[in-house]
Design an enzyme around this catalytic site. Structure first.
Site, short mmCIF file in Angstrom:
data_model
loop_
_atom_site.label_atom_id
_atom_site.label_comp_id
_atom_site.label_asym_id
_atom_site.label_seq_id
_atom_site.Cartn_x
_atom_site.Cartn_y
_atom_site.Cartn_z
N SER A 27 -0.08 3.30 -7.88
CA SER A 27 -1.36 2.73 -7.47
C SER A 27 -2.34 2.59 -8.62
CB SER A 27 -2.05 3.64 -6.44
OG SER A 27 -1.46 3.51 -5.20
N HIS A 57 -1.20 -2.85 -5.57
CA HIS A 57 0.24 -2.87 -5.81
C HIS A 57 0.76 -4.29 -5.93
CE1 HIS A 57 1.38 1.38 -4.97
NE2 HIS A 57 0.17 1.35 -4.43
N HIS A 79 6.36 1.90 -0.19
CA HIS A 79 6.03 3.21 0.39
C HIS A 79 6.62 3.33 1.80
CE1 HIS A 79 2.91 2.57 -2.66
NE2 HIS A 79 2.91 3.88 -2.78
N TYR A 81 5.11 4.69 4.29
CA TYR A 81 4.09 4.40 5.32
C TYR A 81 3.93 2.90 5.58
CZ TYR A 81 1.06 3.76 1.22
OH TYR A 81 0.54 3.37 0.02
N GLU A 82 4.50 2.07 4.72
CA GLU A 82 4.45 0.63 4.97
C GLU A 82 5.50 0.23 6.01
OE1 GLU A 82 3.68 -1.95 1.27
OE2 GLU A 82 4.66 -0.16 0.50
N ALA A 109 -0.48 7.95 -8.07
CA ALA A 109 -1.83 8.48 -7.86
C ALA A 109 -1.66 9.67 -6.92
CB ALA A 109 -2.70 7.42 -7.20
N MET A 207 1.95 10.27 -1.71
CA MET A 207 2.76 9.61 -0.67
C MET A 207 3.90 8.80 -1.26
SD MET A 207 -0.44 8.21 1.59
CE MET A 207 -1.90 9.23 1.87
N SER A 208 4.39 9.20 -2.43
CA SER A 208 5.45 8.38 -3.06
C SER A 208 6.34 9.26 -3.92
CB SER A 208 4.80 7.29 -3.93
OG SER A 208 4.14 7.86 -5.03
N ASN A 231 -8.40 12.05 -7.07
CA ASN A 231 -9.42 12.65 -6.20
C ASN A 231 -9.03 14.10 -5.97
OD1 ASN A 231 -7.24 11.11 -4.50
ND2 ASN A 231 -7.89 12.83 -3.25
N HIS A 243 -9.35 5.03 -0.26
CA HIS A 243 -8.41 4.39 -1.18
C HIS A 243 -9.15 3.72 -2.35
CE1 HIS A 243 -4.68 2.67 -2.52
NE2 HIS A 243 -5.10 1.43 -2.36
N1 HPA Z 1 -3.43 12.62 -0.69
C1 HPA Z 1 -2.28 11.93 -0.60
N2 HPA Z 1 -1.99 10.91 -1.40
C2 HPA Z 1 -2.88 10.59 -2.34
C3 HPA Z 1 -4.11 11.27 -2.49
C4 HPA Z 1 -4.40 12.35 -1.61
O1 HPA Z 1 -5.44 13.00 -1.67
N3 HPA Z 1 -4.77 10.68 -3.52
C5 HPA Z 1 -3.97 9.70 -4.00
N4 HPA Z 1 -2.83 9.63 -3.29
#
Ligand code: HPA
Length: 268
Positions: A27, A57, A79, A81-82, A109, A207-208, A231, A243
């Site tokens: 990301s 992406h 991903h 989740y997609e 990320a 998530m990847s 973050n 996001h």
């Molecule tokens: N959680 C899950 N996936 C992420 C996060 C998060 O805080 N930040 C970037 N990808």
């Protein structure tokens, strides 16, 4: 898989290169692709490839040279989740293997679970915890790629971790190191989940990455993983996650990220 590899081989034939390092750009980290001297092949053009649907992406393969090394980079990944299956997510990694790739650099990320982290930090992935409840190797084993029960004791090459640490030192980048825990998303975690992940020994959550790393390891590749801490994970600061914040922070850290990957590629 062979039809995808054949298509890519035919596209890159005029370049006269055979990529041996694969890079998956996470990301907001796609800028590195601009540093590669070569050609761009949109996923949509490649037989057998699926396309990604989310902001930040792009969906392109970039094949060329970076610091005089032959590279194939994925600008954008798929991903879970997609709605993609794990087998679909790892498909490009397997195609890379067919093309001759031996080394995989995976980036993402991630949210920082370790409270000493700061958004904008880069973290070398030392190891991972697969909390997705899935595995890309479920189903009949592809014997031509690897064994039924692959060893994961050194999923992330110790040698590459050393190289990354030395490269960061040379560049004056303050590098973190830690365990990445993979969840499915797309909802971010709850504060209780983050407390649990911390007690499980995780430093960052995302998530990847884990499906690709499992498939790459199965196929005998050596792996370096880099997380951009975009973050602090949920519940650490008194603010909601979004996001946009993830994308903004990757933009700020992109210069360091690009410099680090270029230096690592040179040293590999
Ligand atoms: N959680 C899950 N996936 C992420 C996060 C998060 O805080 N930040 C970037 N990808």
């Amino acid at each position: 898989m062979n039809n995808s590899a054949d298509y890519i081989n035919q596209k890159i034939a005029p370049l006269g290169i055979k990529p041996d390092i694969g890079i998956i750009l996470g990301s907001g980290l796609g800028q590195l692709a601009n540093e590669i001297d070569g050609i761009k092949i949109p996923y949509a053009e490649i037989p057998g490839f699926k396309t990604s649907t989310i902001q930040g992406h792009a969906g392109n393969l970039i094949v060329g040279t970076l610091n005089s090394k032959s590279i194939i980079a994925m600008q954008g990944r798929l991903h879970y989740y997609e709605g993609h299956t794990f087998q679909e997510i790892v498909y490009p990694v397997r195609v890379m293997k067919l093309l001759g790739v031996k080394t995989l650099i995976v980036t993402n990320a991630a949210g920082g679970i370790n409270k000493s982290f700061t958004p904008g930090d880069l973290m070398i992935i030392e190891d991972h915890i697969n909390l997705t409840g899935n595995n890309p190797l479920i189903g009949p084993n592809i014997d031509s790629l690897g064994v039924r029960f692959p060893d994961m004791s050194e999923a992330y090459s110790k040698n590459f971790i050393d190289i990354a640490e030395q490269s960061a030192k040379k560049l004056g980048i303050n590098l973190r190191k830690g365990v990445y825990i993979a969840v499915t998303g797309p909802s971010y975690e709850t504060p209780a989940e983050i407390r649990m992940f911390r007690s499980l020994g995780a430093e960052a959550v995302g998530m990847s990455t884990v499906p690709e790393v499992i498939a790459a390891r199965h196929a005998g590749m050596d792996i370096l993983g880099i997380s951009c801490i975009t973050n602090m994970a949920c519940g650490i600061l008194d603010q909601p996650l979004c996001h946009e914040e993830v994308i903004q922070v990757t933009k700020k850290v992109e210069k360091d990220f690009v410099a680090l990957v270029k230096e690592v590629v040179k040293a590999i």
